[in-house]
Motif scaffolding. Structure first.
Motif, PDB file in Angstrom:
ATOM      1  N   GLY A  86      -6.451  -4.693   4.310  1.00 31.42           N
ATOM      2  CA  GLY A  86      -6.703  -3.307   3.902  1.00 31.42           C
ATOM      3  C   GLY A  86      -6.800  -2.361   5.081  1.00 31.42           C
ATOM      4  O   GLY A  86      -6.424  -1.186   4.983  1.00 31.42           O
ATOM      5  N   GLN A  87      -7.300  -2.859   6.210  1.00 29.13           N
ATOM      6  CA  GLN A  87      -7.427  -2.024   7.404  1.00 29.13           C
ATOM      7  C   GLN A  87      -6.070  -1.574   7.933  1.00 29.13           C
ATOM      8  O   GLN A  87      -5.971  -0.547   8.610  1.00 29.13           O
ATOM      9  CB  GLN A  87      -8.194  -2.776   8.485  1.00 29.13           C
ATOM     10  N   THR A  88      -5.021  -2.324   7.605  1.00 25.17           N
ATOM     11  CA  THR A  88      -3.687  -1.918   8.059  1.00 25.17           C
ATOM     12  C   THR A  88      -3.219  -0.658   7.347  1.00 25.17           C
ATOM     13  O   THR A  88      -2.265  -0.014   7.784  1.00 25.17           O
ATOM     14  CB  THR A  88      -2.652  -3.043   7.824  1.00 25.17           C
ATOM     15  N   PHE A  89      -3.891  -0.301   6.243  1.00 31.37           N
ATOM     16  CA  PHE A  89      -3.525   0.915   5.509  1.00 31.37           C
ATOM     17  C   PHE A  89      -4.213   2.155   6.077  1.00 31.37           C
ATOM     18  O   PHE A  89      -3.826   3.286   5.759  1.00 31.37           O
ATOM     19  CB  PHE A  89      -3.881   0.755   4.026  1.00 31.37           C
ATOM     20  N   THR A  90      -5.219   1.974   6.934  1.00 32.03           N
ATOM     21  CA  THR A  90      -5.985   3.107   7.457  1.00 32.03           C
ATOM     22  C   THR A  90      -5.121   4.156   8.152  1.00 32.03           C
ATOM     23  O   THR A  90      -5.307   5.365   7.919  1.00 32.03           O
ATOM     24  CB  THR A  90      -7.094   2.611   8.400  1.00 32.03           C
ATOM     25  N   PRO A  91      -4.170   3.788   9.013  1.00 28.36           N
ATOM     26  CA  PRO A  91      -3.324   4.829   9.626  1.00 28.36           C
ATOM     27  C   PRO A  91      -2.578   5.673   8.598  1.00 28.36           C
ATOM     28  O   PRO A  91      -2.326   6.861   8.830  1.00 28.36           O
ATOM     29  CB  PRO A  91      -2.343   4.023  10.490  1.00 28.36           C
ATOM     30  N   ILE A  92      -2.269   5.075   7.448  1.00 30.08           N
ATOM     31  CA  ILE A  92      -1.558   5.826   6.409  1.00 30.08           C
ATOM     32  C   ILE A  92      -2.485   6.854   5.769  1.00 30.08           C
ATOM     33  O   ILE A  92      -2.091   8.002   5.548  1.00 30.08           O
ATOM     34  CB  ILE A  92      -0.991   4.867   5.345  1.00 30.08           C
ATOM     35  N   THR A  93      -3.743   6.463   5.490  1.00 28.05           N
ATOM     36  CA  THR A  93      -4.669   7.437   4.914  1.00 28.05           C
ATOM     37  C   THR A  93      -4.983   8.548   5.912  1.00 28.05           C
ATOM     38  O   THR A  93      -5.168   9.703   5.526  1.00 28.05           O
ATOM     39  CB  THR A  93      -5.977   6.762   4.455  1.00 28.05           C
ATOM     40  N   GLU A  94      -5.032   8.219   7.198  1.00 28.37           N
ATOM     41  CA  GLU A  94      -5.255   9.235   8.219  1.00 28.37           C
ATOM     42  C   GLU A  94      -4.088  10.229   8.233  1.00 28.37           C
ATOM     43  O   GLU A  94      -4.285  11.450   8.318  1.00 28.37           O
ATOM     44  CB  GLU A  94      -5.406   8.586   9.601  1.00 28.37           C
ATOM     45  N   LEU A  95      -2.866   9.714   8.156  1.00 30.13           N
ATOM     46  CA  LEU A  95      -1.687  10.581   8.127  1.00 30.13           C
ATOM     47  C   LEU A  95      -1.655  11.431   6.857  1.00 30.13           C
ATOM     48  O   LEU A  95      -1.259  12.607   6.899  1.00 30.13           O
ATOM     49  CB  LEU A  95      -0.409   9.743   8.222  1.00 30.13           C
ATOM     50  N   MET A  96      -2.072  10.863   5.748  1.00 27.90           N
ATOM     51  CA  MET A  96      -2.122  11.620   4.491  1.00 27.90           C
ATOM     52  C   MET A  96      -3.096  12.788   4.610  1.00 27.90           C
ATOM     53  O   MET A  96      -2.842  13.887   4.100  1.00 27.90           O
ATOM     54  CB  MET A  96      -2.517  10.701   3.340  1.00 27.90           C
ATOM     55  N   CYS A  97      -4.221  12.530   5.272  1.00 28.85           N
ATOM     56  CA  CYS A  97      -5.220  13.579   5.489  1.00 28.85           C
ATOM     57  C   CYS A  97      -4.630  14.716   6.323  1.00 28.85           C
ATOM     58  O   CYS A  97      -4.743  15.899   5.980  1.00 28.85           O
ATOM     59  CB  CYS A  97      -6.446  12.985   6.170  1.00 28.85           C
ATOM     60  N   GLU A  98      -3.987  14.363   7.426  1.00 29.42           N
ATOM     61  CA  GLU A  98      -3.401  15.375   8.306  1.00 29.42           C
ATOM     62  C   GLU A  98      -2.245  16.106   7.626  1.00 29.42           C
ATOM     63  O   GLU A  98      -2.109  17.322   7.761  1.00 29.42           O
ATOM     64  CB  GLU A  98      -2.909  14.713   9.607  1.00 29.42           C
ATOM     65  N   TRP A  99      -1.433  15.382   6.873  1.00 29.50           N
ATOM     66  CA  TRP A  99      -0.313  16.012   6.176  1.00 29.50           C
ATOM     67  C   TRP A  99      -0.816  17.015   5.146  1.00 29.50           C
ATOM     68  O   TRP A  99      -0.269  18.098   4.981  1.00 29.50           O
ATOM     69  CB  TRP A  99       0.543  14.938   5.486  1.00 29.50           C
ATOM     70  N   GLY A 100      -1.890  16.647   4.448  1.00 28.11           N
ATOM     71  CA  GLY A 100      -2.446  17.545   3.446  1.00 28.11           C
ATOM     72  C   GLY A 100      -2.934  18.851   4.049  1.00 28.11           C
ATOM     73  O   GLY A 100      -2.738  19.930   3.472  1.00 28.11           O
ATOM     74  N   LYS A 101      -3.568  18.769   5.223  1.00 34.13           N
ATOM     75  CA  LYS A 101      -4.056  19.992   5.875  1.00 34.13           C
ATOM     76  C   LYS A 101      -2.904  20.892   6.305  1.00 34.13           C
ATOM     77  O   LYS A 101      -2.993  22.117   6.226  1.00 34.13           O
ATOM     78  CB  LYS A 101      -4.929  19.625   7.075  1.00 34.13           C
ATOM     79  N   VAL A 102      -1.803  20.283   6.762  1.00 34.98           N
ATOM     80  CA  VAL A 102      -0.639  21.059   7.188  1.00 34.98           C
ATOM     81  C   VAL A 102       0.104  21.630   5.978  1.00 34.98           C
ATOM     82  O   VAL A 102       0.553  22.774   5.977  1.00 34.98           O
ATOM     83  CB  VAL A 102       0.309  20.193   8.045  1.00 34.98           C
ATOM     84  N   HIS A 103       0.207  20.831   4.921  1.00 33.79           N
ATOM     85  CA  HIS A 103       0.940  21.241   3.730  1.00 33.79           C
ATOM     86  C   HIS A 103       0.276  22.426   3.048  1.00 33.79           C
ATOM     87  O   HIS A 103       0.954  23.306   2.504  1.00 33.79           O
ATOM     88  CB  HIS A 103       1.042  20.064   2.762  1.00 33.79           C
TER      89      HIS A 103
END
Length: 240
Positions: A86-103
């Motif tokens: 599950g920890q391997t998914f953490t970079p994806i959730t981090e990117l989703m967070c950053e993408w949402g702020k930019v979007h």
């Protein structure tokens, strides 16, 4: 040939099947830095029902992304945490967070909900934490000495308190929480003050200590601004 093996036309299908839906990515985001109890996740994820949260946790556990751990304590404590997979998914959730702020660059997300919120911060790092909160429109008051707390509770009447348990021994922590509870009894007309513990990250003993002291949720050290702000915004208006 095993006819039960599912065929996929694209690897993206595998990902969507594992974490698809409204809630699973949020659960994984809140678990990315530390384990959490069911009650914490229920408070932190807006509008999710107990039934749905239970279902989502079971499905994530079945996928091997999270695991459930019971602690032989009184009162009983059960936590959910990411597995190594599950920890391997953490970079994806981090990117989703950053993408949402930019979007949605013009949208303040939960930050706007901290306007007019008064937060009392008890920590050796209170000044820096308060500076971050003020950038997101909260009224933040720093306290580095627990002797200041009774007067500050009277003067400020905060909506929430962030208390760094790593800086307090058990007697100091018990004294502080007793003072807060007494103040809440006096202020019957006001909603309960949201109390958030700051603890060492990945420290089960510290999380257990916070739970026994009655803290609704915790934030792991080092304190991350977006997690702190999102935690406070999630607790606004809730009786915790």
């Amino acid at each position: 040939m095993d006819t039960n093996i599912k065929n996929y036309s694209c690897p993206v299908e595998v990902t969507i099947e594992a974490i698809g839906g409204k809630w699973k990515c949020l659960i994984l985001w809140w678990l990315r830095r530390d384990a959490r109890r069911f009650g914490e996740l229920k408070l932190l994820i807006s509008n999710i029902t107990q039934k749905v949260l239970t279902q989502q946790l079971r499905e994530l556990e079945k996928e091997g992304l999270i695991y459930r751990e019971s602690f032989p304590e009184s009162p009983p404590r059960v936590e959910y945490a990411l597995t190594p997979h599950g920890q391997t998914f953490t970079p994806i959730t981090e990117l989703m967070c950053e993408w949402g702020k930019v979007h949605k660059v013009g949208y303040q997300f939960s930050y706007c909900r901290l306007e007019n919120m008064k937060v009392l911060v008890v920590s050796p790092e209170a000044t820096a934490i308060c500076s971050s909160l003020k950038e997101h429109h909260a009224t933040a008051i720093a306290a580095t000495d627990i002797q200041e707390i009774p007067d500050l509770l009277n003067q400020v009447q905060p909506d929430a308190m962030l208390i760094d348990l790593t800086s307090l021994n058990d007697n100091e922590a018990d004294l502080l929480t007793t003072q807060v509870k007494l103040k809440q009894v006096e202020q019957k007309s006001r909603k309960s003050m949201a109390m958030v513990a700051i603890v060492l990250g990945n420290d089960s003993k510290e999380r257990g200590r916070a739970f026994k002291m009655g803290f609704a949720v915790h934030i792991p050290k080092p304190v991350e601004t977006i997690e702190m702000v999102s935690t406070l915004a999630s607790l606004i208006g809730k009786d915790v």
